[in-house]
Design an enzyme around this catalytic site. Structure first.
Site, PDB file in Angstrom:
ATOM      1  N   ASP A 167      16.006  18.308  -6.608  1.00 50.49           N
ATOM      2  CA  ASP A 167      14.732  17.645  -6.335  1.00 50.49           C
ATOM      3  C   ASP A 167      13.658  18.731  -6.186  1.00 50.49           C
ATOM      4  O   ASP A 167      13.809  19.631  -5.345  1.00 50.49           O
ATOM      5  CB  ASP A 167      14.898  16.852  -5.023  1.00 50.49           C
ATOM      6  CG  ASP A 167      13.641  16.102  -4.623  1.00 50.49           C
ATOM      7  OD1 ASP A 167      12.535  16.415  -5.102  1.00 50.49           O
ATOM      8  OD2 ASP A 167      13.778  15.184  -3.789  1.00 50.49           O
ATOM      9  N   ASP A 173       5.125  13.531  -9.333  1.00 51.88           N
ATOM     10  CA  ASP A 173       3.810  13.477  -8.688  1.00 51.88           C
ATOM     11  C   ASP A 173       3.878  12.646  -7.401  1.00 51.88           C
ATOM     12  O   ASP A 173       3.422  13.084  -6.327  1.00 51.88           O
ATOM     13  CB  ASP A 173       2.847  12.840  -9.706  1.00 51.88           C
ATOM     14  CG  ASP A 173       1.385  13.157  -9.439  1.00 51.88           C
ATOM     15  OD1 ASP A 173       1.096  13.943  -8.530  1.00 51.88           O
ATOM     16  OD2 ASP A 173       0.539  12.591 -10.163  1.00 51.88           O
ATOM     17  N   ASN A 183      -1.167  13.907 -13.705  1.00 48.76           N
ATOM     18  CA  ASN A 183      -2.003  13.351 -14.784  1.00 48.76           C
ATOM     19  C   ASN A 183      -3.407  13.925 -14.628  1.00 48.76           C
ATOM     20  O   ASN A 183      -3.714  14.546 -13.607  1.00 48.76           O
ATOM     21  CB  ASN A 183      -1.999  11.821 -14.751  1.00 48.76           C
ATOM     22  CG  ASN A 183      -2.510  11.282 -13.432  1.00 48.76           C
ATOM     23  OD1 ASN A 183      -3.668  11.507 -13.057  1.00 48.76           O
ATOM     24  ND2 ASN A 183      -1.646  10.599 -12.697  1.00 48.76           N
ATOM     25  N   SER A 220       6.584  16.171 -18.655  1.00 49.86           N
ATOM     26  CA  SER A 220       6.362  15.177 -19.726  1.00 49.86           C
ATOM     27  C   SER A 220       7.596  14.364 -20.127  1.00 49.86           C
ATOM     28  O   SER A 220       7.479  13.506 -20.996  1.00 49.86           O
ATOM     29  CB  SER A 220       5.760  15.813 -20.995  1.00 49.86           C
ATOM     30  OG  SER A 220       4.382  16.045 -20.837  1.00 49.86           O
TER      31      SER A 220
HETATM   32  N1  AR6 Z   1      12.430  16.366  -8.769  1.00 52.88           N
HETATM   33  C1  AR6 Z   1      12.644  16.868 -10.019  1.00 52.88           C
HETATM   34  N2  AR6 Z   1      12.474  16.143 -11.145  1.00 52.88           N
HETATM   35  C2  AR6 Z   1      12.112  14.852 -11.015  1.00 52.88           C
HETATM   36  C3  AR6 Z   1      11.868  14.252  -9.744  1.00 52.88           C
HETATM   37  C4  AR6 Z   1      12.055  15.071  -8.590  1.00 52.88           C
HETATM   38  N3  AR6 Z   1      11.847  14.613  -7.346  1.00 52.88           N
HETATM   39  N4  AR6 Z   1      11.503  12.952  -9.955  1.00 52.88           N
HETATM   40  C5  AR6 Z   1      11.527  12.746 -11.291  1.00 52.88           C
HETATM   41  N5  AR6 Z   1      11.898  13.876 -11.930  1.00 52.88           N
HETATM   42  P1  AR6 Z   1       7.562  12.383 -14.504  1.00 52.88           P
HETATM   43  P2  AR6 Z   1       5.762  13.147 -16.730  1.00 52.88           P
HETATM   44  C6  AR6 Z   1      12.039  14.135 -13.396  1.00 52.88           C
HETATM   45  O1  AR6 Z   1       7.460  10.967 -14.889  1.00 52.88           O
HETATM   46  O2  AR6 Z   1       6.698  12.633 -17.746  1.00 52.88           O
HETATM   47  C7  AR6 Z   1       3.311  10.458 -13.003  1.00 52.88           C
HETATM   48  O3  AR6 Z   1       3.011   9.135 -12.676  1.00 52.88           O
HETATM   49  C8  AR6 Z   1      12.080  12.953 -14.307  1.00 52.88           C
HETATM   50  O4  AR6 Z   1      13.406  12.455 -14.407  1.00 52.88           O
HETATM   51  O5  AR6 Z   1       7.473  12.746 -13.083  1.00 52.88           O
HETATM   52  O6  AR6 Z   1       5.107  14.499 -16.963  1.00 52.88           O
HETATM   53  C9  AR6 Z   1       2.059  11.333 -13.114  1.00 52.88           C
HETATM   54  O7  AR6 Z   1       1.046  10.919 -12.212  1.00 52.88           O
HETATM   55  C10 AR6 Z   1      11.582  13.526 -15.626  1.00 52.88           C
HETATM   56  O8  AR6 Z   1      12.633  14.152 -16.357  1.00 52.88           O
HETATM   57  O9  AR6 Z   1       6.384  13.275 -15.241  1.00 52.88           O
HETATM   58  C11 AR6 Z   1       1.644  11.154 -14.534  1.00 52.88           C
HETATM   59  O10 AR6 Z   1       0.843   9.991 -14.709  1.00 52.88           O
HETATM   60  C12 AR6 Z   1      10.634  14.640 -15.201  1.00 52.88           C
HETATM   61  O11 AR6 Z   1      10.879  14.844 -13.805  1.00 52.88           O
HETATM   62  C13 AR6 Z   1       2.951  10.988 -15.265  1.00 52.88           C
HETATM   63  O12 AR6 Z   1       3.878  10.493 -14.305  1.00 52.88           O
HETATM   64  C14 AR6 Z   1       9.167  14.317 -15.397  1.00 52.88           C
HETATM   65  O13 AR6 Z   1       8.922  12.941 -15.127  1.00 52.88           O
HETATM   66  C15 AR6 Z   1       3.482  12.291 -15.789  1.00 52.88           C
HETATM   67  O14 AR6 Z   1       4.630  12.060 -16.545  1.00 52.88           O
END
Ligand code: AR6
Length: 176
Positions: free
Chosen positions: A16, A40, A30, A123
């Protein structure tokens, strides 16, 4: 999995991002910088309202760039907020924007004298970037950066769950 690049370490862990003890952790934000889900949401939840207040003052961040705040209640002293591309078909500059998001974050860390930094897989959640393609860009960009910037001693990729970890591990082995 761990490897040395010059005097620096690049490592992959499953875990995490909010629990990391690196000096900085990176947020997959974002462009409004006003919070969201995924990484986020977790960072703002664990880090508390100070991070949000600083983000609001900064006012936003275009895709591919990065901004820095304190870490609030997190173990990490700083949060570097970067914005990856929303993946559509791979023909709209997504790869370049993703590489720039990693480079901008690393450059900001260097500029601030930060020696250890943890990244999530930018992403590959809400923004839909296929994980193996994103992993290749993330790892190559970090490896290239470390070759020229020994001031950063540790770059850690924190992968959420075994599938993401295995994808990064496979790609890294392929790059070596
Ligand atoms: N620790 C590590 N990795 C994580 C965690 C965590 N606690 N939680 C999720 N992941 P995302 P994006 C992984 O959606 O695609 C948000 O709403 C997850 O499984 O967090 O860049 C922002 O505000 C995935 O592989 O980021 C933006 O609007 C990776 O982290 C949007 O999402 C990234 O997932 C950004 O989307």
């Amino acid at each position: 999995m761990q490897l040395m690049i010059g005097e620096s370490t690049l490592e992959l862990v499953q875990g995490d991002i909010t629990k990391q003890d690196t000096e900085a952790i990176v947020n997959a934000a974002n462009s409004r910088l006003l919070g969201g889900g995924g990484v986020d949401g977790a960072i703002h939840r664990e880090g508390g309202p100070q991070i949000f207040a600083e983000c609001r003052k900064i006012g936003g961040c275009p895709p591919g760039e990065a901004r820095i705040t304190t870490g609030g209640r997190l173990r990490a002293k700083y949060v570097i907020h970067t914005v990856g591309p929303i993946y559509r078909d791979g023909k709209r500059g997504e790869a370049e924007t993703l590489a720039r998001a990693y480079r901008s974050s690393l450059a900001l860390a260097s500029e601030r004298g930060i020696k250890s930094i943890a990244f999530p897989s930018i992403s590959t959640g809400a923004y839909g970037y296929p994980i193996e393609l994103a992993a290749r860009i993330a790892l190559r960009t970090a490896m290239d950066y470390l070759e020229d910037h020994s001031e950063i001693k540790l770059v850690r990729f924190v992968l959420y769950g075994p599938l993401a970890y295995e994808a990064y591990e496979r790609v890294l082995q392929g790059l070596l």
